[in-house]
Design a protein around this motif. Sequence first.
Motif, PDB file in Angstrom:
ATOM      1  N   TYR A  57     -14.695  16.472  -8.577  1.00 53.28           N
ATOM      2  CA  TYR A  57     -14.847  16.470 -10.029  1.00 53.28           C
ATOM      3  C   TYR A  57     -14.043  17.546 -10.746  1.00 53.28           C
ATOM      4  O   TYR A  57     -13.696  17.378 -11.910  1.00 53.28           O
ATOM      5  CB  TYR A  57     -16.324  16.600 -10.457  1.00 53.28           C
ATOM      6  N   TYR A  58     -13.735  18.678 -10.088  1.00 53.04           N
ATOM      7  CA  TYR A  58     -13.082  19.756 -10.828  1.00 53.04           C
ATOM      8  C   TYR A  58     -11.751  19.289 -11.396  1.00 53.04           C
ATOM      9  O   TYR A  58     -11.416  19.576 -12.540  1.00 53.04           O
ATOM     10  CB  TYR A  58     -12.885  20.987  -9.937  1.00 53.04           C
ATOM     11  N   SER A  59     -10.975  18.570 -10.596  1.00 49.14           N
ATOM     12  CA  SER A  59      -9.671  18.081 -11.052  1.00 49.14           C
ATOM     13  C   SER A  59      -9.742  16.661 -11.596  1.00 49.14           C
ATOM     14  O   SER A  59      -8.731  16.124 -12.031  1.00 49.14           O
ATOM     15  CB  SER A  59      -8.679  18.110  -9.889  1.00 49.14           C
ATOM     16  N   GLY A  60     -10.926  16.063 -11.551  1.00 53.14           N
ATOM     17  CA  GLY A  60     -11.079  14.683 -11.993  1.00 53.14           C
ATOM     18  C   GLY A  60     -11.168  13.691 -10.851  1.00 53.14           C
ATOM     19  O   GLY A  60     -11.354  12.492 -11.081  1.00 53.14           O
ATOM     20  N   ARG A 102     -15.638   5.736  -7.072  1.00 53.22           N
ATOM     21  CA  ARG A 102     -15.828   5.995  -8.504  1.00 53.22           C
ATOM     22  C   ARG A 102     -14.625   5.473  -9.288  1.00 53.22           C
ATOM     23  O   ARG A 102     -13.797   6.243  -9.770  1.00 53.22           O
ATOM     24  CB  ARG A 102     -16.010   7.497  -8.744  1.00 53.22           C
ATOM     25  N   PRO A 103     -14.523   4.148  -9.407  1.00 44.56           N
ATOM     26  CA  PRO A 103     -13.381   3.594 -10.129  1.00 44.56           C
ATOM     27  C   PRO A 103     -13.287   4.082 -11.573  1.00 44.56           C
ATOM     28  O   PRO A 103     -12.188   4.119 -12.138  1.00 44.56           O
ATOM     29  CB  PRO A 103     -13.618   2.076 -10.056  1.00 44.56           C
ATOM     30  N   ASP A 104     -14.417   4.471 -12.166  1.00 46.90           N
ATOM     31  CA  ASP A 104     -14.379   5.010 -13.526  1.00 46.90           C
ATOM     32  C   ASP A 104     -13.600   6.316 -13.576  1.00 46.90           C
ATOM     33  O   ASP A 104     -12.777   6.545 -14.480  1.00 46.90           O
ATOM     34  CB  ASP A 104     -15.794   5.211 -14.067  1.00 46.90           C
ATOM     35  N   LEU A 105     -13.831   7.196 -12.588  1.00 48.27           N
ATOM     36  CA  LEU A 105     -13.085   8.447 -12.528  1.00 48.27           C
ATOM     37  C   LEU A 105     -11.607   8.202 -12.223  1.00 48.27           C
ATOM     38  O   LEU A 105     -10.725   8.858 -12.784  1.00 48.27           O
ATOM     39  CB  LEU A 105     -13.681   9.367 -11.455  1.00 48.27           C
ATOM     40  N   TYR A 161      -8.501   9.289 -14.482  1.00 47.02           N
ATOM     41  CA  TYR A 161      -7.504  10.207 -13.921  1.00 47.02           C
ATOM     42  C   TYR A 161      -6.100   9.624 -14.027  1.00 47.02           C
ATOM     43  O   TYR A 161      -5.170  10.287 -14.493  1.00 47.02           O
ATOM     44  CB  TYR A 161      -7.840  10.495 -12.467  1.00 47.02           C
ATOM     45  N   THR A 162      -5.942   8.377 -13.601  1.00 52.43           N
ATOM     46  CA  THR A 162      -4.608   7.764 -13.627  1.00 52.43           C
ATOM     47  C   THR A 162      -4.167   7.465 -15.049  1.00 52.43           C
ATOM     48  O   THR A 162      -2.961   7.390 -15.321  1.00 52.43           O
ATOM     49  CB  THR A 162      -4.569   6.482 -12.790  1.00 52.43           C
ATOM     50  N   GLY A 163      -5.111   7.323 -15.965  1.00 51.77           N
ATOM     51  CA  GLY A 163      -4.766   7.072 -17.346  1.00 51.77           C
ATOM     52  C   GLY A 163      -4.487   8.330 -18.130  1.00 51.77           C
ATOM     53  O   GLY A 163      -4.098   8.290 -19.295  1.00 51.77           O
ATOM     54  N   ALA A 164      -4.681   9.494 -17.485  1.00 50.47           N
ATOM     55  CA  ALA A 164      -4.494  10.774 -18.178  1.00 50.47           C
ATOM     56  C   ALA A 164      -3.158  11.410 -17.857  1.00 50.47           C
ATOM     57  O   ALA A 164      -2.971  12.615 -18.022  1.00 50.47           O
ATOM     58  CB  ALA A 164      -5.622  11.732 -17.801  1.00 50.47           C
ATOM     59  N   GLY A 165      -2.218  10.594 -17.335  1.00 47.94           N
ATOM     60  CA  GLY A 165      -0.877  11.140 -17.097  1.00 47.94           C
ATOM     61  C   GLY A 165      -0.577  11.438 -15.651  1.00 47.94           C
ATOM     62  O   GLY A 165       0.359  12.174 -15.347  1.00 47.94           O
ATOM     63  N   GLU A 166      -1.360  10.902 -14.707  1.00 50.45           N
ATOM     64  CA  GLU A 166      -1.107  11.103 -13.286  1.00 50.45           C
ATOM     65  C   GLU A 166      -0.845   9.735 -12.662  1.00 50.45           C
ATOM     66  O   GLU A 166      -1.540   8.766 -12.961  1.00 50.45           O
ATOM     67  CB  GLU A 166      -2.311  11.748 -12.595  1.00 50.45           C
ATOM     68  N   ASP A 167       0.143   9.644 -11.771  1.00 45.53           N
ATOM     69  CA  ASP A 167       0.342   8.403 -11.053  1.00 45.53           C
ATOM     70  C   ASP A 167      -0.413   8.486  -9.723  1.00 45.53           C
ATOM     71  O   ASP A 167      -1.058   9.464  -9.419  1.00 45.53           O
ATOM     72  CB  ASP A 167       1.829   8.084 -10.847  1.00 45.53           C
ATOM     73  N   VAL A 168      -0.353   7.435  -8.930  1.00 46.06           N
ATOM     74  CA  VAL A 168      -1.159   7.369  -7.693  1.00 46.06           C
ATOM     75  C   VAL A 168      -0.714   8.399  -6.674  1.00 46.06           C
ATOM     76  O   VAL A 168      -1.440   8.676  -5.715  1.00 46.06           O
ATOM     77  CB  VAL A 168      -1.110   5.962  -7.072  1.00 46.06           C
ATOM     78  N   ASN A 169       0.439   9.013  -6.843  1.00 51.45           N
ATOM     79  CA  ASN A 169       0.877  10.071  -5.937  1.00 51.45           C
ATOM     80  C   ASN A 169       0.508  11.455  -6.457  1.00 51.45           C
ATOM     81  O   ASN A 169       0.861  12.464  -5.846  1.00 51.45           O
ATOM     82  CB  ASN A 169       2.400   9.997  -5.752  1.00 51.45           C
ATOM     83  N   GLY A 170      -0.193  11.486  -7.625  1.00 50.11           N
ATOM     84  CA  GLY A 170      -0.616  12.758  -8.156  1.00 50.11           C
ATOM     85  C   GLY A 170       0.450  13.493  -8.915  1.00 50.11           C
ATOM     86  O   GLY A 170       0.316  14.672  -9.228  1.00 50.11           O
TER      87      GLY A 170
END
Length: 243
Positions: A175-178, A224-227, A231-240
Amino acid sequence: MRIDIATLFPEMCERVLSESVIGRAARRGLIHFRCHQIRDYTLSKQRQVDDYPYGGGQGMIMQAQPIYDCCVEAMRQIEDAGFGRPHVVFLTAGGRTLTQERCKQLAQKKSLLLVCGHYEGVDERVIEALADEEISIGDYVLTGGELGALVVADSVFRLCPGVLSSAAGYEDESYYSGLLEYPQYTRPEAWHGMRVPGVLLSGDHAKIARWRKEQALARTAERRPDLYEAYTGAGEDVNGENR
């Protein structure tokens, strides 16, 4: 930082906060806590703090007066101790759900006053008079606010400087990083026919970091698909990587 708890069960709360990492930090003077017995402020000779609800219904409701007087005295003590006016939080089933992000925000406060309801609830007027916010620890109902208050106190205290040995102690956690945290392993290397993933034994820190990020992403997407979506919608791709 200082956290005070207004409760019908101060010994219960004090016992929990006196143990483990939080208790050690308090004994070192890194954090401070105090619990206040709401029942000490009732005007009833029978030390009653509850009454029947207006309009009918099941159970009893905590009265406004003893909660209010307890909180006013607690706030005075907190201010006299140099921690300023506390941020007042009522633990209620209808409050905003606690998140790690909110814990980080609360950890920036100098002091908190956590107020524990009991029975079927609390007279709404005392919440309106005192509360800066209401918090719930999840979508379920407890017999009282004490467990919720302890969850808030523990999750906030551990973010205070010096409580954990280093910031990395919580920055890699779920949770700390999302994201949810990646799987962890320790000795022995083989246990019940299961082995530690080879990459963790490689000594290649770049590969280990990539593996951990991939595992965190996969675990979050599954559990947790909601998280994951946030996370991916906040500017991160699947590789982080930042987009």
